[in-house]
Design an enzyme around this catalytic site. Structure first.
Site, PDB file in Angstrom:
ATOM      1  N   GLU A 197      20.276 -57.625 -27.093  1.00 40.54           N
ATOM      2  CA  GLU A 197      19.379 -56.932 -26.163  1.00 40.54           C
ATOM      3  C   GLU A 197      20.030 -56.870 -24.786  1.00 40.54           C
ATOM      4  O   GLU A 197      20.349 -57.908 -24.186  1.00 40.54           O
ATOM      5  CB  GLU A 197      18.020 -57.647 -26.110  1.00 40.54           C
ATOM      6  CG  GLU A 197      17.089 -57.200 -24.993  1.00 40.54           C
ATOM      7  CD  GLU A 197      16.890 -55.685 -24.882  1.00 40.54           C
ATOM      8  OE1 GLU A 197      16.483 -55.062 -25.868  1.00 40.54           O
ATOM      9  OE2 GLU A 197      17.164 -55.123 -23.793  1.00 40.54           O
TER      10      GLU A 197
ATOM     11  N   GLY B  95      11.463 -54.853 -24.905  1.00 34.03           N
ATOM     12  CA  GLY B  95      11.837 -53.444 -24.776  1.00 34.03           C
ATOM     13  C   GLY B  95      11.062 -52.685 -23.709  1.00 34.03           C
ATOM     14  O   GLY B  95      10.430 -53.283 -22.821  1.00 34.03           O
TER      15      GLY B  95
ATOM     16  N   GLY C  51       3.959 -32.533 -15.898  1.00 28.06           N
ATOM     17  CA  GLY C  51       3.816 -32.818 -17.326  1.00 28.06           C
ATOM     18  C   GLY C  51       2.425 -33.343 -17.634  1.00 28.06           C
ATOM     19  O   GLY C  51       2.011 -34.368 -17.084  1.00 28.06           O
TER      20      GLY C  51
ATOM     21  N   HIS D 243     -25.367 -51.453 -35.622  1.00 29.77           N
ATOM     22  CA  HIS D 243     -26.120 -50.732 -34.587  1.00 29.77           C
ATOM     23  C   HIS D 243     -26.395 -51.675 -33.422  1.00 29.77           C
ATOM     24  O   HIS D 243     -26.723 -52.828 -33.660  1.00 29.77           O
ATOM     25  CB  HIS D 243     -27.440 -50.224 -35.165  1.00 29.77           C
ATOM     26  CG  HIS D 243     -28.252 -49.461 -34.156  1.00 29.77           C
ATOM     27  ND1 HIS D 243     -27.912 -48.183 -33.759  1.00 29.77           N
ATOM     28  CD2 HIS D 243     -29.357 -49.812 -33.454  1.00 29.77           C
ATOM     29  CE1 HIS D 243     -28.779 -47.772 -32.855  1.00 29.77           C
ATOM     30  NE2 HIS D 243     -29.681 -48.739 -32.641  1.00 29.77           N
TER      31      HIS D 243
HETATM   32  P1  FAD Z   1      12.388 -49.735 -26.864  1.00 30.12           P
HETATM   33  O1  FAD Z   1      11.091 -50.375 -26.604  1.00 30.12           O
HETATM   34  O2  FAD Z   1      12.812 -48.612 -25.990  1.00 30.12           O
HETATM   35  O3  FAD Z   1      13.460 -50.891 -26.821  1.00 30.12           O
HETATM   36  C1  FAD Z   1      14.816 -50.623 -26.918  1.00 30.12           C
HETATM   37  C2  FAD Z   1      15.558 -51.800 -26.356  1.00 30.12           C
HETATM   38  O4  FAD Z   1      16.929 -51.640 -26.651  1.00 30.12           O
HETATM   39  C3  FAD Z   1      15.463 -51.911 -24.831  1.00 30.12           C
HETATM   40  O5  FAD Z   1      14.995 -53.186 -24.495  1.00 30.12           O
HETATM   41  C4  FAD Z   1      16.898 -51.696 -24.347  1.00 30.12           C
HETATM   42  O6  FAD Z   1      17.220 -52.528 -23.250  1.00 30.12           O
HETATM   43  C5  FAD Z   1      17.704 -52.086 -25.564  1.00 30.12           C
HETATM   44  N1  FAD Z   1      18.999 -51.413 -25.680  1.00 30.12           N
HETATM   45  C6  FAD Z   1      19.264 -50.099 -25.563  1.00 30.12           C
HETATM   46  N2  FAD Z   1      20.564 -49.856 -25.811  1.00 30.12           N
HETATM   47  C7  FAD Z   1      21.119 -51.052 -26.096  1.00 30.12           C
HETATM   48  C8  FAD Z   1      22.429 -51.461 -26.465  1.00 30.12           C
HETATM   49  N3  FAD Z   1      23.411 -50.572 -26.611  1.00 30.12           N
HETATM   50  N4  FAD Z   1      22.654 -52.777 -26.664  1.00 30.12           N
HETATM   51  C9  FAD Z   1      21.647 -53.678 -26.547  1.00 30.12           C
HETATM   52  N5  FAD Z   1      20.396 -53.353 -26.231  1.00 30.12           N
HETATM   53  C10 FAD Z   1      20.128 -52.045 -26.013  1.00 30.12           C
HETATM   54  N6  FAD Z   1       3.699 -46.652 -27.208  1.00 30.12           N
HETATM   55  C11 FAD Z   1       2.579 -47.049 -27.824  1.00 30.12           C
HETATM   56  O7  FAD Z   1       2.585 -47.228 -29.043  1.00 30.12           O
HETATM   57  N7  FAD Z   1       1.413 -47.267 -27.110  1.00 30.12           N
HETATM   58  C12 FAD Z   1       1.347 -47.083 -25.788  1.00 30.12           C
HETATM   59  O8  FAD Z   1       0.303 -47.281 -25.188  1.00 30.12           O
HETATM   60  C13 FAD Z   1       2.517 -46.658 -25.107  1.00 30.12           C
HETATM   61  N8  FAD Z   1       2.498 -46.483 -23.770  1.00 30.12           N
HETATM   62  C14 FAD Z   1       3.643 -46.126 -23.131  1.00 30.12           C
HETATM   63  C15 FAD Z   1       3.610 -45.967 -21.757  1.00 30.12           C
HETATM   64  C16 FAD Z   1       4.747 -45.606 -21.070  1.00 30.12           C
HETATM   65  C17 FAD Z   1       4.693 -45.435 -19.588  1.00 30.12           C
HETATM   66  C18 FAD Z   1       5.965 -45.432 -21.791  1.00 30.12           C
HETATM   67  C19 FAD Z   1       7.222 -45.073 -21.073  1.00 30.12           C
HETATM   68  C20 FAD Z   1       6.013 -45.587 -23.163  1.00 30.12           C
HETATM   69  C21 FAD Z   1       4.849 -45.934 -23.851  1.00 30.12           C
HETATM   70  N9  FAD Z   1       4.843 -46.087 -25.236  1.00 30.12           N
HETATM   71  C22 FAD Z   1       3.694 -46.457 -25.863  1.00 30.12           C
HETATM   72  C23 FAD Z   1       6.040 -45.844 -26.049  1.00 30.12           C
HETATM   73  C24 FAD Z   1       6.707 -47.160 -26.443  1.00 30.12           C
HETATM   74  O9  FAD Z   1       7.091 -47.853 -25.281  1.00 30.12           O
HETATM   75  C25 FAD Z   1       7.902 -46.882 -27.325  1.00 30.12           C
HETATM   76  O10 FAD Z   1       7.539 -46.067 -28.410  1.00 30.12           O
HETATM   77  C26 FAD Z   1       8.474 -48.193 -27.861  1.00 30.12           C
HETATM   78  O11 FAD Z   1       8.866 -49.029 -26.807  1.00 30.12           O
HETATM   79  C27 FAD Z   1       9.654 -47.914 -28.772  1.00 30.12           C
HETATM   80  O12 FAD Z   1      10.160 -49.113 -29.251  1.00 30.12           O
HETATM   81  P2  FAD Z   1      11.675 -49.255 -29.675  1.00 30.12           P
HETATM   82  O13 FAD Z   1      11.796 -50.621 -30.261  1.00 30.12           O
HETATM   83  O14 FAD Z   1      12.095 -48.103 -30.479  1.00 30.12           O
HETATM   84  O15 FAD Z   1      12.528 -49.160 -28.340  1.00 30.12           O
END
Ligand code: FAD
Length: 472
Positions: A37, A44, A183, A446
């Site tokens: 990470e 994340g 947006g 209810h």
């Molecule tokens: P991420 O959470 O993006 O995690 C990826 C991780 O990989 C990061 O920590 C990053 O540092 C790490 N990384 C990247 N590249 C590398 C590398 N090369 N080497 C090592 N580490 C790396 N989703 C919901 O379901 N409900 C919600 O209410 C919701 N609200 C949101 C609100 C906002 C403002 C935003 C921006 C997003 C929201 N989302 C929500 C979406 C949600 O955050 C994402 O769908 C989710 O975090 C995706 O998870 P992931 O594990 O794919 O990746």
């Protein structure tokens, strides 16, 4: 960890919800697992700058609005005074607590967490550039890419002191007097709602002709009405064509029917979607392929075109949601362990945490019709719900979509307070192939808003007691 390569059964790149779920399940299945990470701490985007901080702030926004709405019931509170520093610290405490929990869970399972940026650098190997030590080489039998996504940008609207993306907006560094949200998707509306509650005058511009493009119009209508009162302006079919920093403000130019040609604001929030994060990953050292939008292409087990490499979460396609990432992570780990797992949900739930909340799962009306599926719908307005009326919120709606021939429930949509929590019953019903009788025959407590799910099913069967039967 020194210079010698570390051998592992599974290396997971990215410690977001998808990545940590995959790593934890892989370790539980007896696989030697390393989780890389870049941020060091797990959780994340979701935990740090997404789901959790946005919902913490939306909770405060709801409190402010509920206090104001109570005036109608004869209960008058004074105006809210916001201590932004305290609010930031309060949100951060929740984030830290959850991150500590994840670190503890990783340790308890023997998952080796490596802090640093990982990159494929050869056949079966990943190089990790570490901030606190020499680079590490990891040799893997299987790798899972879970690197997530980042906010999309628009040309000419790159981040700066007056131009935020969602991450900058969540930092609460300032409460601008006038905010322009570019947006009208869920992130723009959620963050716009937070700032509106904090006293900011919010304008939303959306290129398409409705808020939340792609979401069922019956569900969006009550939200659009309420936001129309909370926000200063909602400009649909409108494009931002220019922007200039005047020193004291931002002068923006707009093009759209009914939109002002010029507008002055203090801050801009660009919320035009997210892009998969595959830069600097060294994917060319694998056989994994990407589609036209940059998502890594995967099969039902989340395996890429390279049999040793899997991809899950935001980097592997829509919907970009945390719970979808988790579900995919579990499937990938189980597939690697040799289990017959596949990611084939009937219903991935989605919730917009605005006020009112908008929630849906499965196949909704427009998509069903576009696909040529013969459907019938039932809509139970919340004006017939004792609980909704007692809450002063009769403007909600529960909508069920049934397959005409089989009567099977295909999709569930709700708009109203707590719609996100209420959706769980609908998601389970769709997954289990429920028919209207199943929902109608389930006794709902209810007075709760959950009764609207039973009522909509009764309505579909032509035997609702609180609503007139539907026209056939
Ligand atoms: P991420 O959470 O993006 O995690 C990826 C991780 O990989 C990061 O920590 C990053 O540092 C790490 N990384 C990247 N590249 C590398 C590398 N090369 N080497 C090592 N580490 C790396 N989703 C919901 O379901 N409900 C919600 O209410 C919701 N609200 C949101 C609100 C906002 C403002 C935003 C921006 C997003 C929201 N989302 C929500 C979406 C949600 O955050 C994402 O769908 C989710 O975090 C995706 O998870 P992931 O594990 O794919 O990746």
């Amino acid at each position: 960890m020194g210079e010698l390569p570390r051998e592992a059964d599974v290396v997971v790149l990215g410690g977001g919800p998808g990545g940590y779920a995959a790593a934890f399940r892989a370790a539980d299945l007896g696989l030697d697992t390393v989780l890389v990470e870049a941020r060091g701490a797990l959780g994340g985007e979701c935990l740090r700058v997404g789901c959790i901080p946005s919902k913490a702030l939306l909770g405060i926004a709801a409190l402010i609005h509920d206090a104001a709405d109570a005036t109608e019931a004869g209960v008058v509170f004074g105006a809210a005074r916001i201590d932004a520093a305290k609010l930031r610290a309060w949100t951060q405490r929740s984030i830290n607590r959850l991150a500590q929990g994840l670190a503890g869970l990783a340790k308890a399972r023997g998952v080796d967490v490596v802090a640093g940026h990982g990159r494929f650098d050869g056949d079966g190997s990943i190089r990790v550039a570490r901030e606190d030590g020499p680079p590490a080489t990891l040799r893997f039998k299987h790798a899972i890419v879970a690197t997530g996504s980042r906010p999309a940008t628009l040309p000419g609207l790159e981040q700066g002191p007056r131009v935020w993306d969602s991450t900058a907006a969540l930092a609460l560094s300032a409460t601008p007097a006038r905010l322009l949200v570019v947006g009208g998707g869920y992130i723009g509306l959620e963050l716009g709602s937070v700032y509106a509650a904090l006293g900011t005058e919010v304008t939303v511009v959306e290129l398409l002709d409705g808020l939340l493009p792609g979401v069922d119009r019956d569900l969006v209508a009550p939200l659009a009405r309420r936001l129309g009162k909370r926000f200063k302006r909602i400009l649909l079919g409108t494009k931002l064509t220019g922007m200039r920093d005047t020193g004291s403000a931002l002068a923006v130019e707009l093009a759209g029917e009914g939109a002002p040609a010029h507008l002055e604001v203090d801050q801009l929030l660009v919320a035009v979607g997210r892009r998969p994060l595959t830069d600097d990953l060294g994917l060319d050292h694998t056989h994994a392929a990407r589609d036209a939008r940059g998502f890594i292409t995967v099969d039902a087990q989340r395996r890429t075109a390279d049999p040793r490499v899997f991809a899950i979460g935001d980097v592997a396609g829509e919907p970009m949601l945390a719970h979808k990432a988790v579900a995919e992570g579990l499937v990938a780990a189980e597939a690697i362990a040799g289990h017959p797992a596949a990611f084939e949900p009937r219903a991935v739930p989605a919730v917009v945490f605005t006020d009112p909340e908008v929630a849906w799962c499965g196949l909704m009306e427009a998509e069903a019709r576009a696909r040529g599926v013969e459907i019938r719908t039932a809509k139970a307005p919340w004006s017939a719900s004792g609980r909704a009326v007692a809450m002063g919120r009769p403007d909600g709606l529960t909508k069920l979509v049934f397959e005409s021939a089989s009567g099977r429930l295909l999709g569930v949509g709700l708009v109203g307070p707590h719609a996100g929590d209420l959706l769980a019953e609908g998601t389970l019903a769709v997954e289990m192939g429920a028919v209207a009788e199943d929902l109608a025959g389930t006794i709902h407590t209810h007075p709760t808003l959950s009764e609207t799910l039973g009522e909509a099913a009764e309505l579909f069967l032509g035997r609702s007691i609180h609503l007139p039967p539907p026209r056939r």
